[in-house]
Enzyme design. Structure first.
Site, mmCIF file in Angstrom:
data_model
loop_
_atom_site.group_PDB
_atom_site.id
_atom_site.type_symbol
_atom_site.label_atom_id
_atom_site.label_comp_id
_atom_site.label_asym_id
_atom_site.label_seq_id
_atom_site.Cartn_x
_atom_site.Cartn_y
_atom_site.Cartn_z
ATOM 1 N N LYS A 1 0.847 -1.208 0.000
ATOM 2 C CA LYS A 1 0.000 0.000 0.000
ATOM 3 C C LYS A 1 0.881 1.257 0.000
ATOM 4 O O LYS A 1 0.687 2.160 -0.815
ATOM 5 C CB LYS A 1 -0.929 0.004 1.234
ATOM 6 C CG LYS A 1 -1.828 -1.232 1.314
ATOM 7 C CD LYS A 1 -2.743 -1.203 2.524
ATOM 8 C CE LYS A 1 -2.068 -1.298 3.863
ATOM 9 N NZ LYS A 1 -1.398 -2.602 4.130
ATOM 10 N N ARG B 1 -10.039 0.071 8.079
ATOM 11 C CA ARG B 1 -9.666 -1.325 8.312
ATOM 12 C C ARG B 1 -10.575 -2.026 9.301
ATOM 13 O O ARG B 1 -10.237 -3.102 9.775
ATOM 14 C CB ARG B 1 -8.183 -1.484 8.636
ATOM 15 C CG ARG B 1 -7.678 -0.758 9.783
ATOM 16 C CD ARG B 1 -6.245 -0.348 9.588
ATOM 17 N NE ARG B 1 -5.232 -1.327 9.735
ATOM 18 C CZ ARG B 1 -3.972 -1.117 9.332
ATOM 19 N NH1 ARG B 1 -3.628 0.009 8.733
ATOM 20 N NH2 ARG B 1 -3.073 -2.017 9.512
ATOM 21 N N ARG C 1 11.771 -5.459 5.094
ATOM 22 C CA ARG C 1 11.473 -4.031 4.901
ATOM 23 C C ARG C 1 12.339 -3.156 5.799
ATOM 24 O O ARG C 1 12.555 -3.437 6.958
ATOM 25 C CB ARG C 1 10.006 -3.734 5.224
ATOM 26 C CG ARG C 1 9.733 -2.216 5.171
ATOM 27 C CD ARG C 1 8.291 -1.876 5.198
ATOM 28 N NE ARG C 1 7.608 -2.356 6.373
ATOM 29 C CZ ARG C 1 6.301 -2.309 6.526
ATOM 30 N NH1 ARG C 1 5.549 -1.815 5.577
ATOM 31 N NH2 ARG C 1 5.742 -2.756 7.617
ATOM 32 N N ARG D 1 10.867 -1.323 11.432
ATOM 33 C CA ARG D 1 9.686 -0.966 12.229
ATOM 34 C C ARG D 1 9.504 -1.968 13.370
ATOM 35 O O ARG D 1 9.675 -3.160 13.170
ATOM 36 C CB ARG D 1 8.443 -0.965 11.327
ATOM 37 C CG ARG D 1 8.030 0.415 10.905
ATOM 38 C CD ARG D 1 6.980 0.425 9.846
ATOM 39 N NE ARG D 1 5.733 -0.247 10.178
ATOM 40 C CZ ARG D 1 4.673 -0.270 9.390
ATOM 41 N NH1 ARG D 1 4.701 0.369 8.232
ATOM 42 N NH2 ARG D 1 3.585 -0.910 9.732
ATOM 43 N N ARG E 1 -0.523 -9.077 13.445
ATOM 44 C CA ARG E 1 -1.122 -8.156 12.456
ATOM 45 C C ARG E 1 -1.887 -8.930 11.397
ATOM 46 O O ARG E 1 -2.954 -8.504 10.945
ATOM 47 C CB ARG E 1 -0.012 -7.311 11.794
ATOM 48 C CG ARG E 1 0.503 -6.223 12.726
ATOM 49 C CD ARG E 1 1.849 -5.728 12.292
ATOM 50 N NE ARG E 1 1.808 -4.994 11.041
ATOM 51 C CZ ARG E 1 2.876 -4.741 10.299
ATOM 52 N NH1 ARG E 1 4.066 -5.168 10.687
ATOM 53 N NH2 ARG E 1 2.746 -4.063 9.186
HETATM 54 P P1 AP5 Z 1 4.838 -1.600 1.963
HETATM 55 O O1 AP5 Z 1 4.516 -0.786 0.779
HETATM 56 O O2 AP5 Z 1 5.527 -0.935 3.106
HETATM 57 O O3 AP5 Z 1 3.517 -2.381 2.477
HETATM 58 P P2 AP5 Z 1 2.211 -1.825 3.203
HETATM 59 O O4 AP5 Z 1 1.051 -2.477 2.554
HETATM 60 O O5 AP5 Z 1 2.237 -0.336 3.268
HETATM 61 O O6 AP5 Z 1 2.432 -2.507 4.628
HETATM 62 P P3 AP5 Z 1 2.270 -1.909 6.085
HETATM 63 O O7 AP5 Z 1 3.027 -2.846 6.984
HETATM 64 O O8 AP5 Z 1 2.641 -0.455 6.148
HETATM 65 O O9 AP5 Z 1 0.733 -2.072 6.314
HETATM 66 P P4 AP5 Z 1 -0.031 -2.136 7.612
HETATM 67 O O10 AP5 Z 1 -1.408 -2.000 7.114
HETATM 68 O O11 AP5 Z 1 0.211 -3.320 8.462
HETATM 69 O O12 AP5 Z 1 0.631 -0.967 8.483
HETATM 70 P P5 AP5 Z 1 0.184 0.548 8.763
HETATM 71 O O13 AP5 Z 1 1.379 1.390 8.760
HETATM 72 O O14 AP5 Z 1 -0.965 0.895 7.906
HETATM 73 O O15 AP5 Z 1 5.694 -2.862 1.436
HETATM 74 C C1 AP5 Z 1 6.198 -3.832 2.332
HETATM 75 C C2 AP5 Z 1 7.559 -4.341 1.835
HETATM 76 O O16 AP5 Z 1 7.357 -5.058 0.627
HETATM 77 C C3 AP5 Z 1 8.568 -3.229 1.507
HETATM 78 O O17 AP5 Z 1 9.847 -3.657 1.876
HETATM 79 C C4 AP5 Z 1 8.455 -3.058 -0.015
HETATM 80 O O18 AP5 Z 1 9.676 -2.610 -0.569
HETATM 81 C C5 AP5 Z 1 8.114 -4.479 -0.443
HETATM 82 N N1 AP5 Z 1 7.259 -4.550 -1.632
HETATM 83 C C6 AP5 Z 1 6.164 -3.786 -1.882
HETATM 84 N N2 AP5 Z 1 5.585 -4.147 -3.038
HETATM 85 C C7 AP5 Z 1 6.319 -5.190 -3.513
HETATM 86 C C8 AP5 Z 1 6.223 -6.017 -4.664
HETATM 87 N N3 AP5 Z 1 5.244 -5.846 -5.563
HETATM 88 N N4 AP5 Z 1 7.130 -6.993 -4.827
HETATM 89 C C9 AP5 Z 1 8.126 -7.189 -3.912
HETATM 90 N N5 AP5 Z 1 8.265 -6.436 -2.803
HETATM 91 C C10 AP5 Z 1 7.381 -5.450 -2.603
HETATM 92 O O19 AP5 Z 1 -0.364 0.410 10.268
HETATM 93 C C11 AP5 Z 1 0.512 0.190 11.340
HETATM 94 C C12 AP5 Z 1 -0.280 0.148 12.643
HETATM 95 O O20 AP5 Z 1 -0.925 1.425 12.882
HETATM 96 C C13 AP5 Z 1 -1.439 -0.869 12.708
HETATM 97 O O21 AP5 Z 1 -0.997 -2.158 13.078
HETATM 98 C C14 AP5 Z 1 -2.328 -0.227 13.765
HETATM 99 O O22 AP5 Z 1 -1.842 -0.419 15.065
HETATM 100 C C15 AP5 Z 1 -2.230 1.261 13.429
HETATM 101 N N6 AP5 Z 1 -3.226 1.686 12.433
HETATM 102 C C16 AP5 Z 1 -2.993 2.213 11.207
HETATM 103 N N7 AP5 Z 1 -4.143 2.476 10.557
HETATM 104 C C17 AP5 Z 1 -5.138 2.107 11.421
HETATM 105 C C18 AP5 Z 1 -6.554 2.124 11.303
HETATM 106 N N8 AP5 Z 1 -7.161 2.560 10.193
HETATM 107 N N9 AP5 Z 1 -7.271 1.652 12.357
HETATM 108 C C19 AP5 Z 1 -6.674 1.227 13.486
HETATM 109 N N10 AP5 Z 1 -5.332 1.181 13.655
HETATM 110 C C20 AP5 Z 1 -4.569 1.622 12.628
HETATM 111 MG MG MG Z 2 2.384 1.080 4.832
#
Ligand code: AP5
Ligand code: MG
Length: 221
Positions: A16, A91, A130, A163, A174
């Site tokens: 994402k 989410r 990552r 992270r 997660r």
């Molecule tokens: P990356 O692009 O970083 O993946 P992502 O989908 O953004 O993953 P996140 O871990 O950020 O998602 P998340 O939803 O768990 O965390 P968030 O920060 O939203 O890519 C990942 C890796 O893969 C990278 O190394 C990249 O280079 C590689 N990659 C990407 N595409 C690729 C491809 N096509 N091929 C190969 N490699 C690839 O949330 C964190 C925390 O915040 C949550 O756990 C929660 O506690 C809180 N939070 C956030 N939003 C909410 C909400 N709406 N409600 C409640 N709590 C929330």
């Molecule tokens: Mg992300």
């Protein structure tokens, strides 16, 4: 074709943030990553950050009210000609319902929801590799970029870090939380005719190209 408001939906590590970053280099979007906003709040030790930190470290969701409030505040400031790109929100069904109501209230057309489908094995592999920039938030991967913790970010020179919620135990949690609370949104948006599925393992360049095509009004398959 007009540019569309977008929601990127998918498990942790689906790409994402990566695809949001790529899309922003090509067209104007207000990128709202609730994860990035919350991580910045934790780093700045604000009241929101203090409330969110323990949930985030454990890989649990932050309570709906906190997250809905912060998205609502930003969405209401959006100009009619501006477009938003939501990453990591909604989410839970409660968040999705709040967003649907807000979008209607603001008189905007419902966003297109791009679901990035990625297997559990791939999620675990990607998150283990990552590395993120502490300063600008740029996303890297050890496998692909050969950059590791302590190296400098090629974009801004900031320090790369792992992270805290990318530790194996938090990743397992997660994924479980995703399945229980977020996966139901696939049906929610499918029923509303807003969902398009993209194979998130189809090579990064191809996925980025498909996401950009959809953002510019391309037809769902
Ligand atoms: P990356 O692009 O970083 O993946 P992502 O989908 O953004 O993953 P996140 O871990 O950020 O998602 P998340 O939803 O768990 O965390 P968030 O920060 O939203 O890519 C990942 C890796 O893969 C990278 O190394 C990249 O280079 C590689 N990659 C990407 N595409 C690729 C491809 N096509 N091929 C190969 N490699 C690839 O949330 C964190 C925390 O915040 C949550 O756990 C929660 O506690 C809180 N939070 C956030 N939003 C909410 C909400 N709406 N409600 C409640 N709590 C929330
Ligand atoms: Mg992300």
């Amino acid at each position: 074709m007009p540019q569309r408001d977008l929601i990127l939906l998918g498990p942790p590590g689906a790409g994402k943030g990566t695809h949001a970053e790529h899309l922003q280099n090509q067209m104007a979007y207000l990128h709202m990553s609730t994860g990035d906003i919350l991580r910045a709040a934790v780093a700045a030790e604000t009241e929101l950050g203090k409330q969110a930190q323990a949930y985030m470290n454990a890989g649990e969701l932050v309570p709906d009210e906190l997250v809905i409030d912060l998205v609502q505040e930003r969405m209401t400031q959006l100009g009619a000609e501006e477009h938003y790109l939501l990453d990591g929100f909604p989410r839970t069904v409660a968040q999705a319902e709040a967003l649907t109501a807000l979008v209607a209230e603001l008189g905007r057309t419902a966003a297109l929801v791009i679901y990035l489908a990625v297997s559990d094995e791939e999620v675990v592999h990607r998150l283990g590799g990552r590395r993120m920039c502490r300063k600008c938030g740029a996303i890297y991967n050890v496998d692909r970029d050969g950059l590791d913790v302590g190296d400098s970010c090629p974009e801004c020179g900031g320090e790369l870090y792992l992270r805290r919620d990318d530790q194996p135990e938090a990743v397992r949690n997660r994924l479980a939380v995703y399945k229980q609370d977020t996966q139901p949104l696939i049906d929610y948006y499918q029923q509303r005719g807003q969902l398009v599925t993209v194979d998130g393992e189809d090579g990064q360049a191809k996925v980025s190209e498909r996401v950009a095509e959809l953002a510019w009004g391309g037809q769902p398959d």
